[in-house]
Design a protein around this motif. Sequence first.
Motif, PDB file in Angstrom:
ATOM      1  N   PHE A  95       0.805  -1.221   0.000  1.00 41.85           N
ATOM      2  CA  PHE A  95       0.000   0.000   0.000  1.00 41.85           C
ATOM      3  C   PHE A  95       0.845   1.281   0.000  1.00 41.85           C
ATOM      4  CE2 PHE A  95      -3.450  -2.887   1.597  1.00 41.85           C
ATOM      5  CZ  PHE A  95      -4.274  -2.720   0.494  1.00 41.85           C
ATOM      6  N   PRO A  96       1.915   1.394   0.741  1.00 44.84           N
ATOM      7  CA  PRO A  96       2.773   2.573   0.591  1.00 44.84           C
ATOM      8  C   PRO A  96       3.320   2.721  -0.827  1.00 44.84           C
ATOM      9  CG  PRO A  96       3.290   1.442   2.628  1.00 44.84           C
ATOM     10  CD  PRO A  96       2.342   0.550   1.878  1.00 44.84           C
ATOM     11  N   ASP A  97       3.669   1.611  -1.462  1.00 46.20           N
ATOM     12  CA  ASP A  97       4.103   1.628  -2.862  1.00 46.20           C
ATOM     13  C   ASP A  97       3.005   2.229  -3.734  1.00 46.20           C
ATOM     14  OD1 ASP A  97       4.397   0.692  -5.632  1.00 46.20           O
ATOM     15  OD2 ASP A  97       5.915  -0.711  -4.921  1.00 46.20           O
ATOM     16  N   MET A  98       1.744   1.812  -3.527  1.00 42.10           N
ATOM     17  CA  MET A  98       0.624   2.355  -4.292  1.00 42.10           C
ATOM     18  C   MET A  98       0.474   3.854  -4.070  1.00 42.10           C
ATOM     19  SD  MET A  98      -2.311  -0.568  -3.784  1.00 42.10           S
ATOM     20  CE  MET A  98      -1.978  -2.288  -4.171  1.00 42.10           C
ATOM     21  N   ALA A  99       0.567   4.281  -2.814  1.00 38.85           N
ATOM     22  CA  ALA A  99       0.433   5.711  -2.515  1.00 38.85           C
ATOM     23  C   ALA A  99       1.488   6.517  -3.249  1.00 38.85           C
ATOM     24  CB  ALA A  99       0.521   5.938  -1.007  1.00 38.85           C
ATOM     25  N   SER A 100       2.723   6.042  -3.235  1.00 38.51           N
ATOM     26  CA  SER A 100       3.798   6.740  -3.947  1.00 38.51           C
ATOM     27  C   SER A 100       3.546   6.767  -5.444  1.00 38.51           C
ATOM     28  CB  SER A 100       5.144   6.080  -3.651  1.00 38.51           C
ATOM     29  OG  SER A 100       5.575   6.367  -2.341  1.00 38.51           O
ATOM     30  N   ALA A 101       3.058   5.662  -6.001  1.00 39.38           N
ATOM     31  CA  ALA A 101       2.774   5.596  -7.429  1.00 39.38           C
ATOM     32  C   ALA A 101       1.717   6.613  -7.834  1.00 39.38           C
ATOM     33  CB  ALA A 101       2.311   4.188  -7.803  1.00 39.38           C
ATOM     34  N   LEU A 102       0.827   6.950  -6.895  1.00 40.77           N
ATOM     35  CA  LEU A 102      -0.249   7.906  -7.162  1.00 40.77           C
ATOM     36  C   LEU A 102       0.132   9.335  -6.794  1.00 40.77           C
ATOM     37  CD1 LEU A 102      -3.170   5.709  -5.780  1.00 40.77           C
ATOM     38  CD2 LEU A 102      -2.680   6.189  -8.194  1.00 40.77           C
ATOM     39  N   GLY A 103       1.385   9.537  -6.395  1.00 43.96           N
ATOM     40  CA  GLY A 103       1.827  10.867  -5.993  1.00 43.96           C
ATOM     41  C   GLY A 103       1.329  11.267  -4.622  1.00 43.96           C
ATOM     42  N   LYS A 104       0.957  10.277  -3.798  1.00 46.09           N
ATOM     43  CA  LYS A 104       0.387  10.543  -2.481  1.00 46.09           C
ATOM     44  C   LYS A 104       1.190   9.893  -1.362  1.00 46.09           C
ATOM     45  CE  LYS A 104      -3.130  12.753  -4.233  1.00 46.09           C
ATOM     46  NZ  LYS A 104      -3.309  14.214  -4.033  1.00 46.09           N
ATOM     47  N   GLY A 105       2.466   9.699  -1.578  1.00 42.59           N
ATOM     48  CA  GLY A 105       3.284   9.059  -0.561  1.00 42.59           C
ATOM     49  C   GLY A 105       3.310   9.805   0.747  1.00 42.59           C
ATOM     50  N   GLY A 106       3.140  11.112   0.702  1.00 37.79           N
ATOM     51  CA  GLY A 106       3.168  11.914   1.910  1.00 37.79           C
ATOM     52  C   GLY A 106       1.980  11.704   2.822  1.00 37.79           C
ATOM     53  N   THR A 107       0.948  10.979   2.369  1.00 37.31           N
ATOM     54  CA  THR A 107      -0.216  10.735   3.217  1.00 37.31           C
ATOM     55  C   THR A 107      -0.003   9.553   4.161  1.00 37.31           C
ATOM     56  OG1 THR A 107      -1.295   9.211   1.646  1.00 37.31           O
ATOM     57  CG2 THR A 107      -1.735  11.571   1.373  1.00 37.31           C
ATOM     58  N   VAL A 108       1.006   8.714   3.888  1.00 39.88           N
ATOM     59  CA  VAL A 108       1.211   7.499   4.675  1.00 39.88           C
ATOM     60  C   VAL A 108       1.809   7.852   6.034  1.00 39.88           C
ATOM     61  CG1 VAL A 108       2.457   5.307   4.804  1.00 39.88           C
ATOM     62  CG2 VAL A 108       1.452   6.065   2.627  1.00 39.88           C
ATOM     63  N   ASN A 109       1.122   7.480   7.100  1.00 43.49           N
ATOM     64  CA  ASN A 109       1.599   7.843   8.435  1.00 43.49           C
ATOM     65  C   ASN A 109       2.247   6.693   9.182  1.00 43.49           C
ATOM     66  OD1 ASN A 109      -0.554   6.257   9.516  1.00 43.49           O
ATOM     67  ND2 ASN A 109      -1.919   8.037   9.542  1.00 43.49           N
ATOM     68  N   SER A 110       2.133   5.460   8.647  1.00 39.94           N
ATOM     69  CA  SER A 110       2.706   4.328   9.343  1.00 39.94           C
ATOM     70  C   SER A 110       2.779   3.135   8.402  1.00 39.94           C
ATOM     71  CB  SER A 110       1.853   3.969  10.572  1.00 39.94           C
ATOM     72  OG  SER A 110       2.422   2.894  11.292  1.00 39.94           O
ATOM     73  N   LEU A 111       3.797   2.321   8.571  1.00 35.96           N
ATOM     74  CA  LEU A 111       3.893   1.038   7.896  1.00 35.96           C
ATOM     75  C   LEU A 111       4.831   0.170   8.701  1.00 35.96           C
ATOM     76  CD1 LEU A 111       6.445   0.871   5.023  1.00 35.96           C
ATOM     77  CD2 LEU A 111       6.131   3.014   6.251  1.00 35.96           C
ATOM     78  N   TRP A 112       4.703  -1.106   8.483  1.00 36.85           N
ATOM     79  CA  TRP A 112       5.617  -2.032   9.135  1.00 36.85           C
ATOM     80  C   TRP A 112       6.710  -2.435   8.158  1.00 36.85           C
ATOM     81  CZ3 TRP A 112       5.627  -7.461   7.748  1.00 36.85           C
ATOM     82  CH2 TRP A 112       6.620  -8.188   8.423  1.00 36.85           C
ATOM     83  N   TRP A 113       7.861  -2.696   8.699  1.00 34.51           N
ATOM     84  CA  TRP A 113       9.001  -3.254   7.974  1.00 34.51           C
ATOM     85  C   TRP A 113       9.693  -2.214   7.088  1.00 34.51           C
ATOM     86  CZ3 TRP A 113       9.727  -6.090   2.951  1.00 34.51           C
ATOM     87  CH2 TRP A 113      10.930  -6.797   2.957  1.00 34.51           C
ATOM     88  N   ASP A 114      10.783  -1.661   7.623  1.00 34.97           N
ATOM     89  CA  ASP A 114      11.523  -0.644   6.885  1.00 34.97           C
ATOM     90  C   ASP A 114      12.256  -1.207   5.681  1.00 34.97           C
ATOM     91  OD1 ASP A 114      13.461  -2.000   8.255  1.00 34.97           O
ATOM     92  OD2 ASP A 114      14.185  -0.286   9.412  1.00 34.97           O
ATOM     93  N   GLY A 115      12.298  -2.540   5.526  1.00 30.82           N
ATOM     94  CA  GLY A 115      12.857  -3.122   4.311  1.00 30.82           C
ATOM     95  C   GLY A 115      12.106  -2.679   3.075  1.00 30.82           C
ATOM     96  N   THR A 116      10.854  -2.274   3.229  1.00 35.62           N
ATOM     97  CA  THR A 116      10.078  -1.728   2.125  1.00 35.62           C
ATOM     98  C   THR A 116      10.781  -0.530   1.512  1.00 35.62           C
ATOM     99  OG1 THR A 116       8.112  -2.322   3.386  1.00 35.62           O
ATOM    100  CG2 THR A 116       7.789  -0.934   1.457  1.00 35.62           C
ATOM    101  N   VAL A 117      11.325   0.317   2.353  1.00 41.60           N
ATOM    102  CA  VAL A 117      12.008   1.522   1.894  1.00 41.60           C
ATOM    103  C   VAL A 117      13.233   1.145   1.065  1.00 41.60           C
ATOM    104  CG1 VAL A 117      13.115   3.657   2.601  1.00 41.60           C
ATOM    105  CG2 VAL A 117      11.191   2.766   3.927  1.00 41.60           C
ATOM    106  N   ALA A 118      14.035   0.232   1.582  1.00 44.46           N
ATOM    107  CA  ALA A 118      15.239  -0.182   0.873  1.00 44.46           C
ATOM    108  C   ALA A 118      14.909  -0.795  -0.469  1.00 44.46           C
ATOM    109  CB  ALA A 118      16.027  -1.171   1.731  1.00 44.46           C
ATOM    110  N   GLY A 119      13.856  -1.608  -0.522  1.00 41.15           N
ATOM    111  CA  GLY A 119      13.475  -2.247  -1.773  1.00 41.15           C
ATOM    112  C   GLY A 119      13.034  -1.242  -2.821  1.00 41.15           C
TER     113      GLY A 119
END
Length: 414
Positions: A95-119
């Motif tokens: 879901f954070p990936d989807m938000a970023s793809a839609l230009g809305k990454g700044g709306t995400v206030n929480s996610l689990w697993w910081d490996g998502t960022v590295a990937g």
Amino acid sequence: MADEPTRRTYLKRTGALVAAGLVAGCSGDSGGATGTEPSESTEATTDSATADSATTEAEGTEASAEGSYTAELSPVGEVTLESPPENVFTHFPWFPDMASALGKGGTVNSLWWDGTVAGLRYFTAGFDDFEIEWADAATDYGFAKERLYELDSDLHLVDPAWVTTQDNWTRDDIDEIASNVGPWLGNYYSGYHATPPEGWADQYEYYTLWELFDRVASLYGERERYEALASVHDDLLGTIEDGLPAESERPSVAYLSISEDLSSIYRLRLNAPGYWNSHTRPLGATDAFGGEEFSGPFAEIDMEALVEADPDVILALWTVTETFDFGTLKQNLRDDPVGREIAAVGNGRVYPQGTRWQGPLMNLFQLEMTAKELYPEQFGQWPEYENGDTYPEFGAEEQLFDHGRVEEILAGDV
């Protein structure tokens, strides 16, 4: 706090309310045990066929009445927001990936697993102006009801059926958050078509990754961005389908989560339904382990079982990160008296992979990456990977999808 009315969102329920059993959806074939999957980082040291065409927008997704944004997704049913969400809670990485793809990454206030960022950072390193705005929002696995009140999110992109399998969460808690804070939207068990928990199966339907993305785009009011990216995805799938060799000429593949020191090896399904295989299933390679069944998302094996399968290619999950020494893994396989007998090891066809827990951006890159790893003669050779590398800068003639076009869409040029 529990009696505070919802300010920004409301649910339009079709049929029963969430509290009364939720909107009924078609149940699909199940294929796996109920349960919580451990983290991909633990696996590494311990996605129906292809996605639907962009021209066939998912049923139940619409630009609704003026001033509102609606999407319908099992097991919740129809969710309507009065305005696009500005504060969104997520847990799993797609879901954070989807938000970023839609230009809305700044709306995400929480996610689990910081490996998502590295990937995502690995795959999008070539995009000059792309920012992972939720990079600092990663937190621990799991969450409490009090935490959701504190965040006061407009939308919770989490499957409520999955939430009820977690400690200290009941259906009453799900209803309370939906009524007092913001609605839920998610579908975890489509990941590998697992059986939903008791009480949810009759209303559960399975979706592809891009069908999920379709719904999220509708709630954000970003249909044009979604359709532009879905068009790129459709073209990529067409390129892959047109270029695939005959089935008899395709390699056998072991899709693994494997530790650097070879102390833990887990096999994963290569061609199974579900969005966790959305980057491997369209490539139609032969699973080196054949039709052997197992419950859950993965199964532990030993080196002898891997040698017996004798794959032509090994895909090693979650190895494109500086925290994993891919060079050491390959050397250890060559040095192991049993492992060195595997065809993939002897032929130098042990390749890195990202994560199954992908959103649409990672899915585009991982489809291209895996196609090159499996079929170099058809799609071009995947280059040697060294720890810390970023995604290769393929020339336009080597790209299986238009990277520049994706960068334009992310920048708002749709």
